[in-house]
Scaffold this active site. Structure first.
Site, PDB file in Angstrom:
ATOM      1  N   SER A  69       0.847  -1.188   0.000  1.00  0.00           N
ATOM      2  CA  SER A  69       0.000   0.000   0.000  1.00  0.00           C
ATOM      3  C   SER A  69       0.886   1.243   0.000  1.00  0.00           C
ATOM      4  CB  SER A  69      -0.903  -0.007   1.244  1.00  0.00           C
ATOM      5  OG  SER A  69      -1.808   1.067   1.202  1.00  0.00           O
ATOM      6  N   ASP A  70       0.405   2.275  -0.648  1.00  0.00           N
ATOM      7  CA  ASP A  70       1.109   3.552  -0.640  1.00  0.00           C
ATOM      8  C   ASP A  70       0.074   4.658  -0.727  1.00  0.00           C
ATOM      9  OD1 ASP A  70       3.969   4.666  -0.791  1.00  0.00           O
ATOM     10  OD2 ASP A  70       2.851   5.868  -2.242  1.00  0.00           O
ATOM     11  N   GLN A  71       0.395   5.796  -0.145  1.00  0.00           N
ATOM     12  CA  GLN A  71      -0.575   6.885  -0.099  1.00  0.00           C
ATOM     13  C   GLN A  71       0.108   8.227  -0.295  1.00  0.00           C
ATOM     14  OE1 GLN A  71      -2.409   8.219   3.750  1.00  0.00           O
ATOM     15  NE2 GLN A  71      -4.251   7.413   2.783  1.00  0.00           N
TER      16      GLN A  71
END
Length: 193
Positions: A69-71
């Site tokens: 996941s990356d944001q």
């Protein structure tokens, strides 16, 4: 035999969110260069990084479902990251005051047995109240959100900064969209319930 679940993150926030599903999992640090590519949109950036993070541990975690996941947070077309200092946090929240910030969260599942990868990007928009400088400083001094993109913790006092939240899943704002994750796990034969 059910595949092991591995979270490609050492973020305590993502770990706390994943714990809500009551599934056993382990974690690892994916060691991925997060530098944006030239002309890469926020959407493209988080999708690419989520896939890279999920794939990075495939060799060390055979027979596993690896979650990457990356944001990023975007205000007025610019990506804003973690402030790291009180001064930068004040600057970010002053910029956000009265504005809408969109968070783009990339989510990828990598099946290390089959090599199959499923990935999505989920947007979530936060509408900020108009804040005074005093309110911003008080919030930062109380909650110390120096390692949070956008300079707030929505799961804490940060909720007082907002007028409205728009999105499919409030967990997305913390960095791990659980509703979409449940769907992707289901595609890999893992039923959360």
């Amino acid at each position: 035999m059910t595949a092991a679940i591995v979270l490609a993150s050492t973020s305590p926030y993502r770990q706390q969110v994943l714990e809500k599903l009551k599934l056993p999992f382990t974690t690892y640090s994916p060691e991925v260069d997060e530098t944006p590519l030239e002309n890469e949109s926020p959407y493209e950036l988080v999708l690419r990084l989520a896939k890279l993070k999920a794939a990075a541990g495939a060799a060390q975690h055979p027979d596993s479902i690896i979650i990457g996941s990356d944001q990023v947070a975007v205000i007025n077309g610019s990506i804003i990251g973690k402030p790291h200092t009180r001064e930068k946090a004040i600057e970010q929240l002053c910029m956000a005051s009265g504005q809408a910030i969109t968070f783009y969260t990339g989510l990828a599942l990598h099946n290390s047995s089959s090599g199959q990868i499923e990935a999505i990007v989920e947007p979530f928009t936060v509408h900020f109240r108009t804040l005074t400088h005093q309110q911003i400083c008080r919030y930062i001094d109380i909650e110390q959100p120096l390692y949070c993109a956008g300079s707030f913790k929505s799961e804490g006092l940060g909720i007082a900064l907002f007028e409205k939240l728009e999105g499919k899943d409030p967990n997305t704002l913390i960095g791990l969209p659980l509703i979409s994750l449940i769907d992707l796990l289901h595609l890999q034969g893992i039923n959360v319930l």
